[in-house]
Design an enzyme around this catalytic site. Structure first.
Site, mmCIF file in Angstrom:
data_model
loop_
_atom_site.group_PDB
_atom_site.id
_atom_site.type_symbol
_atom_site.label_atom_id
_atom_site.label_comp_id
_atom_site.label_asym_id
_atom_site.label_seq_id
_atom_site.Cartn_x
_atom_site.Cartn_y
_atom_site.Cartn_z
ATOM 1 N N LYS A 190 -46.070 -23.405 64.668
ATOM 2 C CA LYS A 190 -46.574 -23.332 63.290
ATOM 3 C C LYS A 190 -47.932 -24.020 63.185
ATOM 4 O O LYS A 190 -48.867 -23.502 62.585
ATOM 5 C CB LYS A 190 -45.576 -23.981 62.317
ATOM 6 C CG LYS A 190 -44.321 -23.155 62.104
ATOM 7 C CD LYS A 190 -43.228 -23.907 61.326
ATOM 8 C CE LYS A 190 -41.970 -23.057 61.225
ATOM 9 N NZ LYS A 190 -40.842 -23.730 60.558
ATOM 10 N N ASP A 222 -42.132 -23.306 52.027
ATOM 11 C CA ASP A 222 -40.886 -22.707 52.508
ATOM 12 C C ASP A 222 -40.165 -21.937 51.395
ATOM 13 O O ASP A 222 -39.213 -21.216 51.664
ATOM 14 C CB ASP A 222 -39.916 -23.813 52.977
ATOM 15 C CG ASP A 222 -39.896 -23.958 54.485
ATOM 16 O OD1 ASP A 222 -40.136 -22.956 55.172
ATOM 17 O OD2 ASP A 222 -39.639 -25.080 54.955
ATOM 18 N N GLN A 239 -39.425 -29.636 58.456
ATOM 19 C CA GLN A 239 -38.636 -28.799 59.369
ATOM 20 C C GLN A 239 -37.147 -29.151 59.258
ATOM 21 O O GLN A 239 -36.769 -30.323 59.269
ATOM 22 C CB GLN A 239 -39.140 -28.989 60.805
ATOM 23 C CG GLN A 239 -38.465 -28.107 61.833
ATOM 24 C CD GLN A 239 -38.780 -26.618 61.701
ATOM 25 O OE1 GLN A 239 -39.732 -26.228 61.004
ATOM 26 N NE2 GLN A 239 -38.013 -25.786 62.336
HETATM 27 N N1 GUN Z 1 -35.839 -24.410 60.587
HETATM 28 C C1 GUN Z 1 -35.597 -23.132 61.005
HETATM 29 N N2 GUN Z 1 -36.260 -22.262 60.235
HETATM 30 C C2 GUN Z 1 -36.913 -22.971 59.301
HETATM 31 C C3 GUN Z 1 -37.771 -22.615 58.221
HETATM 32 O O1 GUN Z 1 -38.066 -21.454 57.947
HETATM 33 N N3 GUN Z 1 -38.251 -23.668 57.503
HETATM 34 C C4 GUN Z 1 -37.941 -24.945 57.769
HETATM 35 N N4 GUN Z 1 -38.461 -25.892 56.996
HETATM 36 N N5 GUN Z 1 -37.136 -25.304 58.753
HETATM 37 C C5 GUN Z 1 -36.646 -24.322 59.521
#
Ligand code: GUN
Length: 301
Positions: A55, A122, A99
């Site tokens: 990311k 998100d 995350q």
């Molecule tokens: N962990 C796995 N997928 C995601 C996501 O799309 N966002 C976040 N914040 N954590 C994750």
């Protein structure tokens, strides 16, 4: 129908990323503002570190100012809340991503709900869930995976889904519920099915658009699919693959891909379908947040 159209998620994601890059440089030229993304990770789960690293790299590649906060596993709720509060107040940060999953001793929901809704890239804050539920897609942030899956649906059907039956298998807050609402917003007739649904295959056989997000490897068989349907596979399951050698594994979706290709009109592969769209839509959400915080209407994807 033999051989469905294979929907190329890598290609669709690359197009979104190009548009994000262009939008980021326009914003910087107009306002001298660099788009800021803060990514917070707690603990040392290797898979989470891999995702977060990807990311951050992609964000930098788009010209963003991307900052990763790596906190030890024993971080307290108070320490994490304090970091989020300071990021909420930092005008150079337009998007905040914490995350998941967080270590068990932390209350993830309290943390997510403490992010300012306009910085919640998100799309997990209840304000953003509420905006999606009420059709305010312009100012709300939409969770990245359903937003990406929706772009793939649109690549086949366009924006008008009226007259089409859509079935989403899965009802999570992260995917199934927002996906159903996005389909409804484009006028599909939507059914949400889940583990407690009866006669699942007879429900799915009515779907012109079938979205599978159950986390069960290859559960959706060819005879669950209406001939010519569009099949969006959100599953990412790692299964043993002894045919590749001892101890080897491979990724499969929630759909039995090979046989589904014989029936579906269009289908997303795993990997290379919905997966690549998730990071692309995170970047899209972040640039949209940066535009809005500078009083500009956000670019559409
Ligand atoms: N962990 C796995 N997928 C995601 C996501 O799309 N966002 C976040 N914040 N954590 C994750």
């Amino acid at each position: 129908m033999a051989n469905a159209i294979v929907i190329d998620g890598k290609d669709a994601a690359a197009k979104v990323i190009d548009a994000v890059k262009a939008a980021a440089s326009v914003l910087e030229a107009k306002t001298r503002v660099k788009t800021g993304l803060a990514v917070v990770i707690v603990g040392d789960d290797p898979a989470s570190h891999t995702y977060v690293g990807a990311k951050g790299r992609m964000a930098k590649d788009c010209g963003f100012n991307s900052i990763q906060y790596t906190l030890p596993a024993e971080t307290t709720q108070g320490q994490l809340a304090k970091l989020v509060a300071s990021l909420n107040e930092d005008a150079s940060v337009h998007g905040i991503l914490v995350q998941l999953p967080l270590p068990k001793h932390l209350d993830a929901d309290a943390i997510i709900q403490s992010i300012k809704p306009e910085k919640d890239v998100d799309g997990l804050h209840v304000v953003n869930a509420g905006k999606l539920a009420t059709g305010d897609l312009a100012t709300g942030r939409i969770p990245c995976t359903p937003a990406g899956a929706m772009l793939l649906v649109r690549s086949i059907h366009g924006k008008d889904l009226s007259g089409l039956n859509a079935v989403v298998i899965g009802r999570s807050n992260l995917f199934g519920k927002p996906m159903a609402q996005l389909l409804l917003n484009d006028d599909a007739t939507v059914t949400t099915a889940h583990s407690r649904s009866k006669n699942l295959s007879s429900v799915t056989r009515g779907a012109d658009i079938l979205v599978a997000a159950v986390g069960r490897p290859e559960m959706v068989k060819a005879d669950w699919i209406k001939p010519g349907a569009t099949v969006i596979d959100v599953g990412i399951n790692r299964i043993d693959a002894p045919e590749r050698g001892e101890g080897k594994s491979r990724l499969v979706g929630d759909v039995a891909y090979d046989e589904a290709c014989e029936v579906a009109g269009a289908i997303t592969p795993v990997p290379g379908g919905v997966g690549p769209m998730t990071i692309a839509m995170l970047l899209a959400n972040t640039i949209a947040a940066a535009y809005r915080s500078n009083g500009l209407s956000s670019p559409l994807f």
